[in-house]
Design a protein around this motif. Structure first.
Motif, PDB file in Angstrom:
ATOM      1  N   UNK A   1     -82.124  17.389  -5.635  1.00 35.73           N
ATOM      2  CA  UNK A   1     -81.427  17.387  -4.341  1.00 35.73           C
ATOM      3  C   UNK A   1     -82.391  17.707  -3.199  1.00 35.73           C
ATOM      4  N   UNK A   2     -83.234  18.698  -3.405  1.00 37.41           N
ATOM      5  CA  UNK A   2     -84.192  19.084  -2.365  1.00 37.41           C
ATOM      6  C   UNK A   2     -85.208  17.974  -2.121  1.00 37.41           C
ATOM      7  N   UNK A   3     -85.673  17.350  -3.209  1.00 35.09           N
ATOM      8  CA  UNK A   3     -86.628  16.255  -3.072  1.00 35.09           C
ATOM      9  C   UNK A   3     -85.988  15.051  -2.399  1.00 35.09           C
ATOM     10  N   UNK A   4     -84.715  14.795  -2.699  1.00 35.60           N
ATOM     11  CA  UNK A   4     -84.011  13.680  -2.064  1.00 35.60           C
ATOM     12  C   UNK A   4     -83.962  13.850  -0.563  1.00 35.60           C
ATOM     13  N   UNK A   5     -83.694  15.072  -0.125  1.00 39.81           N
ATOM     14  CA  UNK A   5     -83.642  15.342   1.310  1.00 39.81           C
ATOM     15  C   UNK A   5     -84.961  14.993   1.972  1.00 39.81           C
ATOM     16  N   UNK A   6     -86.071  15.448   1.359  1.00 39.84           N
ATOM     17  CA  UNK A   6     -87.393  15.179   1.927  1.00 39.84           C
ATOM     18  C   UNK A   6     -87.713  13.689   1.874  1.00 39.84           C
ATOM     19  N   UNK A   7     -87.438  13.083   0.719  1.00 34.70           N
ATOM     20  CA  UNK A   7     -87.792  11.673   0.526  1.00 34.70           C
ATOM     21  C   UNK A   7     -87.047  10.779   1.508  1.00 34.70           C
ATOM     22  N   UNK A   8     -85.731  10.925   1.609  1.00 35.94           N
ATOM     23  CA  UNK A   8     -84.957  10.025   2.452  1.00 35.94           C
ATOM     24  C   UNK A   8     -85.161  10.297   3.932  1.00 35.94           C
ATOM     25  N   UNK A   9     -85.504  11.513   4.279  1.00 34.27           N
ATOM     26  CA  UNK A   9     -85.863  11.768   5.674  1.00 34.27           C
ATOM     27  C   UNK A   9     -87.127  10.985   6.044  1.00 34.27           C
ATOM     28  N   UNK A  10     -88.095  10.997   5.138  1.00 31.55           N
ATOM     29  CA  UNK A  10     -89.330  10.260   5.407  1.00 31.55           C
ATOM     30  C   UNK A  10     -89.056   8.754   5.429  1.00 31.55           C
ATOM     31  N   UNK A  11     -88.226   8.275   4.510  1.00 34.94           N
ATOM     32  CA  UNK A  11     -87.887   6.869   4.492  1.00 34.94           C
ATOM     33  C   UNK A  11     -87.143   6.462   5.777  1.00 34.94           C
ATOM     34  N   UNK A  12     -86.225   7.322   6.220  1.00 34.17           N
ATOM     35  CA  UNK A  12     -85.484   7.023   7.429  1.00 34.17           C
ATOM     36  C   UNK A  12     -86.416   7.000   8.637  1.00 34.17           C
ATOM     37  N   UNK A  13     -87.354   7.940   8.698  1.00 31.55           N
ATOM     38  CA  UNK A  13     -88.284   7.965   9.818  1.00 31.55           C
ATOM     39  C   UNK A  13     -89.150   6.713   9.845  1.00 31.55           C
ATOM     40  N   UNK A  14     -89.594   6.275   8.673  1.00 30.87           N
ATOM     41  CA  UNK A  14     -90.381   5.037   8.608  1.00 30.87           C
ATOM     42  C   UNK A  14     -89.552   3.852   9.103  1.00 30.87           C
ATOM     43  N   UNK A  15     -88.292   3.808   8.669  1.00 39.44           N
ATOM     44  CA  UNK A  15     -87.435   2.707   9.072  1.00 39.44           C
ATOM     45  C   UNK A  15     -87.207   2.721  10.577  1.00 39.44           C
ATOM     46  N   UNK A  16     -86.993   3.922  11.132  1.00 36.83           N
ATOM     47  CA  UNK A  16     -86.808   4.032  12.579  1.00 36.83           C
ATOM     48  C   UNK A  16     -88.054   3.568  13.327  1.00 36.83           C
ATOM     49  N   UNK A  17     -89.216   3.956  12.799  1.00 39.08           N
ATOM     50  CA  UNK A  17     -90.468   3.546  13.441  1.00 39.08           C
ATOM     51  C   UNK A  17     -90.640   2.032  13.403  1.00 39.08           C
ATOM     52  N   UNK A  18     -90.300   1.428  12.246  1.00 41.49           N
ATOM     53  CA  UNK A  18     -90.411  -0.026  12.138  1.00 41.49           C
ATOM     54  C   UNK A  18     -89.440  -0.707  13.091  1.00 41.49           C
ATOM     55  N   UNK A  19     -88.210  -0.176  13.157  1.00 46.58           N
ATOM     56  CA  UNK A  19     -87.220  -0.758  14.066  1.00 46.58           C
ATOM     57  C   UNK A  19     -87.690  -0.673  15.512  1.00 46.58           C
ATOM     58  N   UNK A  20     -88.243   0.487  15.862  1.00 39.54           N
ATOM     59  CA  UNK A  20     -88.727   0.670  17.231  1.00 39.54           C
ATOM     60  C   UNK A  20     -89.854  -0.296  17.537  1.00 39.54           C
ATOM     61  N   UNK A  21     -90.759  -0.471  16.571  1.00 41.52           N
ATOM     62  CA  UNK A  21     -91.878  -1.400  16.781  1.00 41.52           C
ATOM     63  C   UNK A  21     -91.388  -2.833  16.909  1.00 41.52           C
ATOM     64  N   UNK A  22     -90.412  -3.183  16.073  1.00 41.76           N
ATOM     65  CA  UNK A  22     -89.859  -4.537  16.154  1.00 41.76           C
ATOM     66  C   UNK A  22     -89.210  -4.782  17.513  1.00 41.76           C
TER      67      UNK A  22
END
Length: 317
Positions: free
Chosen positions: A193-214
């Protein structure tokens, strides 16, 4: 000083990896997948352990990368060897159904592509030793498919070329103990559960960055700042029909279709607003006979994928 977790993450964050984009059967080798490996390492789901051998090694059964005995700064050979092992992690994370030798072939192609990006003028080794013969063959495949260059983006390596390279790998004494038909033990990488929180936060941030760049590439200059403010909260859910269609696509499709459907669902679940995420989490956490979306989610996706998507909904945004 041994190679550390930070050294591995530095390799995985190298911008040159954006020039690598090819596939070996179900193994997708590209910067998005390497980012995923990085996030699994950052979350603690994949361990990085300093070792004493002369090469780094990834063990899928233990979700562990043991680094070679080498002191930073890392030279090109050490960096490309680390990428080789991280390519094995890609296959493990995605539970790729391939033979061990095909997995090695994919990793050697990735290693060679990266090495040539780091050292474009590196010559082919002389013929003779099995290791040299295999490296020469890998270098020739990189050139044949234009890997590392825009012309080779998205290249699908022919299975005959993979089989030839796998035989060259098998000829190396270190690989003689592998049965040519033996399957890779790719059982996925579990997240607490703790690792999921860290992992998906990082994945979400990457996705947000890609969306912003697009968005920044698409919008006119005078509207850039306004668009960037809203990209993090754009709701990609258009209707229950969209979700049902994606759940059905996953349930009925082949491996490629399942992966595409899951990627679209993850994108939706990571980028919807907080209120919608909470509502959808309540709907999907348990089957409801009167809710078709809930029923399709529970019946159409395996438990592991349901857990992944529900973890994405639990993130505070």
């Amino acid at each position: 000083m041994p190679i550390t977790k930070e050294d591995v993450l530095q390799v995985l964050g190298d911008p040159k990896l954006h020039s690598i984009r090819f596939s070996v059967g179900p193994i997708q080798v590209n910067s998005v997948e390497y980012d995923k490996v990085s996030d699994y390492i950052e979350s603690g789901a994949i361990d990085v352990v300093p070792g004493k051998g002369n090469v780094s090694r990834y063990f899928p059964q233990k979700d562990t990368l043991i680094t070679r005995d080498s002191s930073p700064p890392l030279n090109e050979n050490v960096r490309s060897n680390l990428l080789h092992e991280c390519t094995h992690a890609i296959a493990d994370i995605n539970k790729c159904d391939v033979t061990r030798l095909s997995d090695e072939a994919a990793a050697y192609i990735a290693q060679t592509t990266y090495l040539l990006l780091l050292m474009p003028s590196v010559p082919e080794p002389p013929l003779g030793l099995p290791l040299n013969n295999m490296i020469r063959q890998a270098m020739q495949l990189v050139n044949k498919y234009g890997l590392g260059n825009p012309a080779g983006y998205g290249a699908m390596i022919d299975q005959r070329d993979i089989a030839d390279l796998a035989r060259a790998v098998y000829a190396i004494p270190d690989y003689h103990d592998i049965n040519p038909e033996e399957k890779l033990a790719a059982d996925g990488v579990a997240l607490s559960d703790e690792q999921s929180e860290k992992f998906y936060r990082r994945q979400m941030q990457r996705l947000m960055n890609r969306n912003a760049n697009d968005r920044m590439n698409e919008e006119e200059s005078q509207r850039l700042s306004t668009k960037a403010q809203y990209v993090s909260y754009e709701n990609y859910v258009t209707s229950d029909n969209e979700l049902q269609t994606l759940f059905d696509s996953y349930r009925r499709g082949g491996d490629a279709q399942k992966k595409t459907a899951l990627q679209k669902l993850l994108r939706i679940f990571l980028t919807i607003d907080q209120r919608t995420a909470v509502q959808l989490l309540q709907r999907l956490s348990a089957p409801r006979k009167t809710d078709i979306v809930s029923e399709r989610f529970q019946s159409g996706l395996p438990a592991s994928e349901r857990a992944t998507l529900l973890a994405a909904l639990r993130l505070t945004r």
